[in-house]
Design an enzyme around this catalytic site. Structure first.
Site, PDB file in Angstrom:
ATOM      1  N   LYS B 198       0.863  -1.182   0.000  1.00 22.60           N
ATOM      2  CA  LYS B 198       0.000   0.000   0.000  1.00 22.60           C
ATOM      3  C   LYS B 198       0.901   1.233   0.000  1.00 22.60           C
ATOM      4  CE  LYS B 198      -4.095   0.696   0.896  1.00 22.60           C
ATOM      5  NZ  LYS B 198      -5.143   0.698  -0.142  1.00 22.60           N
ATOM      6  N   ASN B 229      -3.397   4.425  -4.254  1.00 22.33           N
ATOM      7  CA  ASN B 229      -4.754   4.945  -4.015  1.00 22.33           C
ATOM      8  C   ASN B 229      -5.051   6.267  -4.718  1.00 22.33           C
ATOM      9  OD1 ASN B 229      -4.963   3.384  -0.838  1.00 22.33           O
ATOM     10  ND2 ASN B 229      -6.365   3.048  -2.527  1.00 22.33           N
ATOM     11  N   HIS B 326     -10.355  -7.012  -3.817  1.00 20.96           N
ATOM     12  CA  HIS B 326     -10.011  -5.942  -2.887  1.00 20.96           C
ATOM     13  C   HIS B 326     -10.396  -6.344  -1.461  1.00 20.96           C
ATOM     14  CE1 HIS B 326     -11.584  -2.354  -0.670  1.00 20.96           C
ATOM     15  NE2 HIS B 326     -10.410  -1.875  -1.017  1.00 20.96           N
TER      16      HIS B 326
END
Lengths: 428, 428
Positions: B198, B229, B326
């Site tokens: 991430k 993101n 996800h």
């Protein structure tokens, strides 16, 4: 639980001499009945379009079915897909019916698996597809221009004491007044509240006249559809569509191919439907690109089964299309599979097509399925809700062996009556 | 069979201070546990993202659930959809997680219905979605930059006698070497064979460096993914993607919005994935129009359930996209639902995302679910294969009431540490 037996039985059923853009129906329609039997002796059945090619192709799939758990349908279907590969799928062809093999086979195996799963879980198939959204599924009257006779062994003359549908279904229908008589008789007999006319047989002016007179006779409460099976040119379709704008619920495959459909769609206001230009998942991207139709006529026999049909329903919803359902000449096993699918679809804006009133035989115990006010009641029994009538099956299999037909060819049938007749992809 | 009880229990579970583009995870993640009970006393359970809004919205759906047959899932879901209407669905929002309400609720109800159906039919849920295509479902290591601590009640310091993952999961991770240590510890503990980092937390050069060193450490046999993101500009993504071409299996939401994703996709060769720009069936037409991604990260919690996820899998296949999955912080009920879905998907090219290793509690009998060589073994028990641990559920519900959190807000959490920190939709 494992599948231990795969029984493939080609049959021939009496079919009236129905006229269509491809020619004339033969005295027998070919179907294939598939039965899967498990080690626990549960039998699951299905029905698909038949003939020699399909019987051979299905036989070649035994290895991907035998020994498998019918609940693991995806594994079985993936095995069959891999075996076929895109290069071995037949071409769809130019006729109104789909001549590809893979979709048929996937459908045959999946529906029979679902029948077993339903029996194992004590639930009707619709319950296993998300549940019964409607208790009765509406079907439409399917009108045909036709020659005299009722096909095969039933091709006898009308007897004096027959009236209504049993008489009318054997009569010649080649004029507008015949179409009206057929419509009235069929709707009275079965209670249908929607009507479809198969066209592409006579010049557009005559078929359009029949539609206008049907509309005038039945009024707004009975939606009308019309299907010339792609044999109109774009210009012809453009011209005659204008007269049908207030007449039709939808116009099915007036022209051939996604690009021609899209061109027409951009010019007229009648919703366009297809079972000829967008007929598989592979056709969807170009359908979206061209915007070729408003309505996709799904057919679980061609699209690869009931789950695939639920998926095409989601695709339709996602892309602002609506779903309706296509049919070929068929018996009750197909009718029940269509009914379970129709019961489970989240939305069902249209009555489904069916040729069933034109057929006269059955292969299921209890015989012919009744229509209730134009609807088939969703069976509450486990699975499809039907068992094979093995005596009837043997008789119809014998018919297959004796009738001499190995594939559908409406052109050859037509040439028996009109020797110079030729199929034309675009006729008018 | 009828549903007679709908129990909605918001819970708060310990969550480590994980860093992401939206800020910092709070000490507790909010989840909602739904239990449907039938008149025959069969209980079906599900887990979805939680908080006050979702609890209230779910409560408002009771009338569409009570009295219904859980097999008739479509009717229940259609009722809820009609009740909400498009105008009452929340906005997805700019964060990495989906803030819409309808998908969550549909998922909660559908998974609990499937759990009941599985118990009634004595079959695992995967069997009811087309069957178990794979016996074990692969998951990926999910690496995070993080602050020191393990969240909530577990936010204590590392003790001397802890080693490996139990120690590392509590450590700060803000440098490249920390990422490598975390990756090694997580992969050793759980056996994962794919890794996701991430990002969107530190400047691109540092995160890209971490990826390059991970690649160098793990080699080609462990595919790497990276997810900033959407906080990179197209120019930033263009620049850094070039360095990642030989490094990444896929790049997830480097930029924001379908048009930006499409622009980037046309320029680079790394496959692009999304759970931010194409996140619902409504987004599919524009995704196809723009060609915005190669891979859709489905999440049954957001897309409206397991059948909807099977349908998005078909849409992906139809349009040449691939499906991955996800996750948000979650417990075992969600993990099992993901596992059943992963087992049933016709094709599963990627290991699924999961936050599960970051969590420490459970609400199911038997406690934490074990990974076997990076996989979760598909349960053979009926339904989901889990029962509620009611003592644990009560404890975590008390946590919810005491923790003072009512919705996820990573920006506020971040501001507790860095008062001037602000969420930026495009940061780098």
């Amino acid at each position: 639980m494992k599948i231990t037996e795969v029984n493939i039985t080609p049959i021939a059923i009496s079919d009236p001499p129905l006229l269509n853009a491809s020619g004339l129906h033969a005295p027998y329609a070919l179907r294939t009945i598939v039965e899967l039997i498990t080690d626990s002796k549960v039998s699951g059945i299905s029905e698909i379009p038949g003939g020699e090619k399909i019987t051979i192709a299905l036989g070649a799939c035994r290895d991907f079915i035998i020994g498998k758990d019918p609940f693991n349908t995806t594994i079985i279907l993936n095995g069959i897909k891999d075996h076929f590969g895109p290069e071995n799928a037949f071409e769809r062809g130019e006729q109104s019916w789909d001549q590809r093999c893979l979709g048929h086979i996937l459908s045959a195996v999946e529906v029979a698996c679902f029948d077993i799963i339903g029996k194992e879980t004590n639930r009707p198939i619709a319950s296993l597809l998300g549940g019964i959204v409607r208790q009765r599924v509406p079907f439409a009257a399917y009108l045909f221009f036709k020659h005299k006779g009722a096909g095969g062994e039933l091709g006898f003359d009308i007897t004096d004491n027959e009236t209504g549908w049993p008489a009318v279904r054997q009569k010649q229908c080649i004029e507008v007044k015949d179409v009206l008589e057929q419509a009235v008789a069929m709707c009275q007999e079965f209670g249908f509240k929607s009507i479809k006319l198969k066209g592409g047989v006579f010049p557009p002016e005559m078929e359009v006249q029949a539609l206008i007179e049907l509309k005038s006779l039945f009024g707004d409460s009975v939606p009308l559809r019309f299907d010339p099976n792609g044999v109109w040119s774009v210009e012809t379709a453009m011209k005659w569509s204008r007269q049908l704008e207030e007449v039709l619920e939808y116009l099915e495959d007036p022209v051939r191919g996604q690009e021609s459909m899209a061109k027409l769609k951009s010019e007229i206001s009648i919703p366009l439907a297809t079972n000829m230009c967008t007929t598989s998942f592979e056709d969807i991207p170009s359908s979206i690109k061209f915007d070729s139709e408003d309505i996709i006529l799904c057919d679980h026999h061609f699209w690869g089964g009931l789950r695939a049909s639920m998926e095409i329903s989601r695709i339709c919803k996602t892309f602002g299309r609506r779903l309706s359902m296509h049919s070929n000449s068929h018996l009750g096993i197909s009718l029940l599979a269509m009914t379970h699918l129709g019961a489970a679809l989240p939305e069902l804006p249209y009555a489904l097509d069916t040729h069933y009133p034109w057929q006269s035989e059955e292969v299921i115990v209890g015989g012919r399925i009744a229509f209730e006010d134009g609807h088939v009641v969703v069976p509450r029994e486990p699975g499809l809700g039907a068992e094979l009538d093995r005596v009837a099956l043997n008789k119809l299999h014998l018919n297959y062996k004796l009738c001499g037909l190995t594939c559908r060819d409406d052109e050859i049938e037509m040439q028996r009556v009109e020797p110079d007749w030729k199929f034309e992809a675009v006729r008018w």
